[in-house]
Design a protein around this motif. Structure first.
Motif, mmCIF file in Angstrom:
data_model
loop_
_atom_site.group_PDB
_atom_site.id
_atom_site.type_symbol
_atom_site.label_atom_id
_atom_site.label_comp_id
_atom_site.label_asym_id
_atom_site.label_seq_id
_atom_site.Cartn_x
_atom_site.Cartn_y
_atom_site.Cartn_z
ATOM 1 N N SER A 101 0.827 -1.214 0.000
ATOM 2 C CA SER A 101 0.000 0.000 0.000
ATOM 3 C C SER A 101 0.859 1.260 0.000
ATOM 4 O O SER A 101 0.516 2.257 -0.648
ATOM 5 C CB SER A 101 -0.937 0.006 1.215
ATOM 6 O OG SER A 101 -1.876 -1.046 1.132
ATOM 7 N N HIS A 102 1.982 1.214 0.714
ATOM 8 C CA HIS A 102 2.904 2.350 0.699
ATOM 9 C C HIS A 102 3.442 2.582 -0.716
ATOM 10 O O HIS A 102 3.516 3.740 -1.175
ATOM 11 C CB HIS A 102 4.066 2.116 1.664
ATOM 12 C CG HIS A 102 3.780 2.498 3.077
ATOM 13 N ND1 HIS A 102 3.787 3.813 3.496
ATOM 14 C CD2 HIS A 102 3.471 1.748 4.166
ATOM 15 C CE1 HIS A 102 3.492 3.860 4.787
ATOM 16 N NE2 HIS A 102 3.303 2.623 5.223
ATOM 17 N N ILE A 103 3.815 1.513 -1.386
ATOM 18 C CA ILE A 103 4.360 1.660 -2.742
ATOM 19 C C ILE A 103 3.309 2.236 -3.679
ATOM 20 O O ILE A 103 3.595 3.136 -4.480
ATOM 21 C CB ILE A 103 4.888 0.305 -3.258
ATOM 22 C CG1 ILE A 103 6.063 -0.164 -2.395
ATOM 23 C CG2 ILE A 103 5.304 0.406 -4.723
ATOM 24 C CD1 ILE A 103 6.513 -1.581 -2.682
ATOM 25 N N GLU A 104 2.075 1.750 -3.570
ATOM 26 C CA GLU A 104 1.004 2.268 -4.417
ATOM 27 C C GLU A 104 0.744 3.742 -4.127
ATOM 28 O O GLU A 104 0.510 4.546 -5.043
ATOM 29 C CB GLU A 104 -0.274 1.449 -4.207
ATOM 30 C CG GLU A 104 -0.231 0.068 -4.824
ATOM 31 C CD GLU A 104 -0.145 0.131 -6.340
ATOM 32 O OE1 GLU A 104 -1.137 0.496 -6.982
ATOM 33 O OE2 GLU A 104 0.946 -0.157 -6.880
ATOM 34 N N ASP A 105 0.782 4.120 -2.865
ATOM 35 C CA ASP A 105 0.571 5.518 -2.500
ATOM 36 C C ASP A 105 1.691 6.408 -3.050
ATOM 37 O O ASP A 105 1.437 7.503 -3.566
ATOM 38 C CB ASP A 105 0.492 5.648 -0.981
ATOM 39 C CG ASP A 105 0.333 7.090 -0.527
ATOM 40 O OD1 ASP A 105 -0.731 7.682 -0.788
ATOM 41 O OD2 ASP A 105 1.282 7.633 0.080
ATOM 42 N N ILE A 106 2.925 5.925 -2.963
ATOM 43 C CA ILE A 106 4.054 6.709 -3.455
ATOM 44 C C ILE A 106 3.998 6.835 -4.981
ATOM 45 O O ILE A 106 4.271 7.908 -5.540
ATOM 46 C CB ILE A 106 5.381 6.081 -3.002
ATOM 47 C CG1 ILE A 106 5.511 6.195 -1.475
ATOM 48 C CG2 ILE A 106 6.572 6.743 -3.692
ATOM 49 C CD1 ILE A 106 6.661 5.407 -0.884
ATOM 50 N N LYS A 107 3.623 5.773 -5.652
ATOM 51 C CA LYS A 107 3.434 5.855 -7.104
ATOM 52 C C LYS A 107 2.431 6.944 -7.452
ATOM 53 O O LYS A 107 2.615 7.702 -8.422
ATOM 54 C CB LYS A 107 2.945 4.514 -7.645
ATOM 55 C CG LYS A 107 4.025 3.437 -7.794
ATOM 56 C CD LYS A 107 3.385 2.076 -8.028
ATOM 57 C CE LYS A 107 2.359 2.137 -9.147
ATOM 58 N NZ LYS A 107 1.464 0.953 -9.149
ATOM 59 N N ALA A 108 1.352 7.032 -6.680
ATOM 60 C CA ALA A 108 0.341 8.061 -6.924
ATOM 61 C C ALA A 108 0.912 9.457 -6.677
ATOM 62 O O ALA A 108 0.590 10.409 -7.403
ATOM 63 C CB ALA A 108 -0.877 7.818 -6.038
ATOM 64 N N HIS A 109 1.768 9.597 -5.669
ATOM 65 C CA HIS A 109 2.416 10.888 -5.420
ATOM 66 C C HIS A 109 3.247 11.339 -6.628
ATOM 67 O O HIS A 109 3.278 12.528 -6.966
ATOM 68 C CB HIS A 109 3.312 10.818 -4.181
ATOM 69 C CG HIS A 109 2.606 11.072 -2.891
ATOM 70 N ND1 HIS A 109 1.817 10.140 -2.274
ATOM 71 C CD2 HIS A 109 2.552 12.176 -2.103
ATOM 72 C CE1 HIS A 109 1.320 10.644 -1.147
ATOM 73 N NE2 HIS A 109 1.759 11.879 -1.033
#
Length: 439
Positions: A101-109
């Motif tokens: 979930s952290h990786i997905e959130d960072i990708k969105a950033h």
């Protein structure tokens, strides 16, 4: 594409598990060698930063002092990057799904984060404070016709080159300069609804947008091209609709490969202007263009619906029939995370089982936003499809069941008879056209 960076090999192992499980192993995972001080990891970090992939550094709570030492190195590299200290002592101590979930959130950033400095500049730290969600997208409302359509159809005023945050369910937030000026619902099956608006417009020049974002977009283009080079032994085919995503994919492909074939499956009820756009741009790019015309006998099948998208089946069958004639084909497609959760959850490379055999599909702009795609095309000296300048976010057919009322009205303004489903359901409450200030 991204390089996931961790301090120690055991942390990298945890990241690599997610890479294999969720991304097909097509991201890069790097270890800094296990050192706990800057001088112990600097050589490995500089090696990663010299590569083409976009760095994403993850450290644990016990390693936050090391993070402070490494942040200046990341900034001095001049590349887009994101660094995050996790709540657990080390990366490997975090549950796999939480780490994912952290990786997905960072990708969105990376694709949504914005900084306002007299123009919109991509910045994953997101000082502008735009709402970040892995399933959201951003794009630019470019062109006078876009502004005129917003005014005439919705009584919403926009400045030149407004920023649009596209949420789920086709709900859009419009920014004019640094101001949030409107929120509009374009939900399928419902009337277009202005949820709120305010008269506080400000123009943003296209030249300033290109200047502020050129290096950022070139970094992502470089990463995408490095990813594509793994497929140099294939016959390169780009299914090309004339839309922005497949156009950006085609441009990238031509910058990497000598021989590129674009397949334009021309549906009977194609959007206006597509034939001319495709033919002209294909000549400028110097790609092999194959056009396949597909009839759409609605008198036999009825109008396409969400439950019966026979038109999509015919389009895919036509594409695969052409692809099957190549000895070792690979399809470069313009799928992006911001289009839908379904597309976001796919890895960057998938293998399709077809009647013509197994075919690889590769997604080189999967981690880009619509904003990045638009500016990339313009930076390369090409124009977008004319409909984007008139208010469209996506292209399709004029009888597509996924047309929102907004798109139907835009087609009507151009004298095109679009299929208007029986209709858009009216909400129980009276349609709102509010004119209050943005929250």
């Amino acid at each position: 594409m991204f390089a996931l960076i961790a301090r120690a090999r055991k942390d990298a192992k945890a990241l690599n598990y997610i890479n294999e499980r969720n991304y097909g192993g097509f991201l890069r995972v790097e270890s800094l060698g296990g050192g706990r001080k800057k001088e112990e990891v600097l050589e490995n970090l500089e090696r990663v930063l010299e590569g083409p992939y976009i760095p994403l550094l993850l450290l644990g709570e016990k390693e936050k002092d090391l993070m402070e030492e490494l942040l200046p190195v990341l900034r001095e590299s001049g590349k887009p990057f994101y660094a995050r200290v996790l709540r657990t002592k080390r990366v490997r101590n975090m549950r796999v799904d939480e780490l994912y979930s952290h990786i997905e959130d960072i990708k969105a950033h990376f694709r949504l984060g914005i900084e306002w400095r007299g123009t919109y500049a991509l910045n994953p730290e997101n000082p502008f404070g735009i709402e970040i969600n892995p399933d959201y997208d951003i794009y630019l409302a470019i062109g006078d016709d876009f502004r005129k359509a917003m005014h005439s159809l919705l009584d919403v005023e926009l400045g030149e080159n407004s920023l649009v945050l596209r949420k789920t369910m086709n709900q859009e937030v419009y920014y004019s300069g640094p101001n949030k000026v409107a929120e509009v619902s374009k939900k399928l099956g419902f009337p277009t609804e202005v949820l709120w608006k305010c008269p506080c417009t400000e123009d943003v020049s296209l030249d300033s947008l290109i200047s502020a974002n050129r290096d950022y977009i070139e970094a992502f283009a470089g990463a995408s091209k490095a990813f594509l080079r793994a497929f140099e032994d294939y016959d390169i085919i780009v299914p090309w609709s004339g839309g922005k995503d497949s156009t950006a994919t085609l441009i990238l492909a031509k910058e990497v490969f000598d021989e590129v074939t674009a397949v334009y499956v021309r549906m009977e009820y194609e959007m206006p202007g597509t034939d001319e756009y495709v033919e002209e741009l294909a000549k400028r790019l110097g790609v092999n263009l194959l056009r396949v015309d597909v009839s759409m006998p609605i008198e036999e099948y009825g109008m396409p619906t969400h439950r019966n998208r026979w038109c999509t089946r015919k389009k895919v069958e036509a594409l695969y029939s052409v692809v099957s004639e190549f000895e070792k084909p690979v399809l470069l497609v313009g799928d992006r995370d911001g289009e839908s959760a379904r597309r976001r959850l796919k890895p960057p490379v998938v293998e399709r089982k077809t009647d013509f055999g197994r075919i690889l599909e590769v997604m080189p702009i999967k981690f880009w936003s619509g904003f990045m795609v638009q500016l990339f095309i313009l930076i390369r000296g090409f124009k977008l499809h004319p409909l984007y300048y008139g208010g469209f976010y996506r292209l399709g057919c004029t009888i597509c069941p996924s047309l929102a009322e907004w798109e139907v009205e835009l087609l009507k303004k151009r004298g095109i008879k679009a299929y208007l489903r029986a209709s858009f359901r009216r909400p129980d409450r009276r349609r709102r056209q509010l004119s209050r200030r943005a929250p």
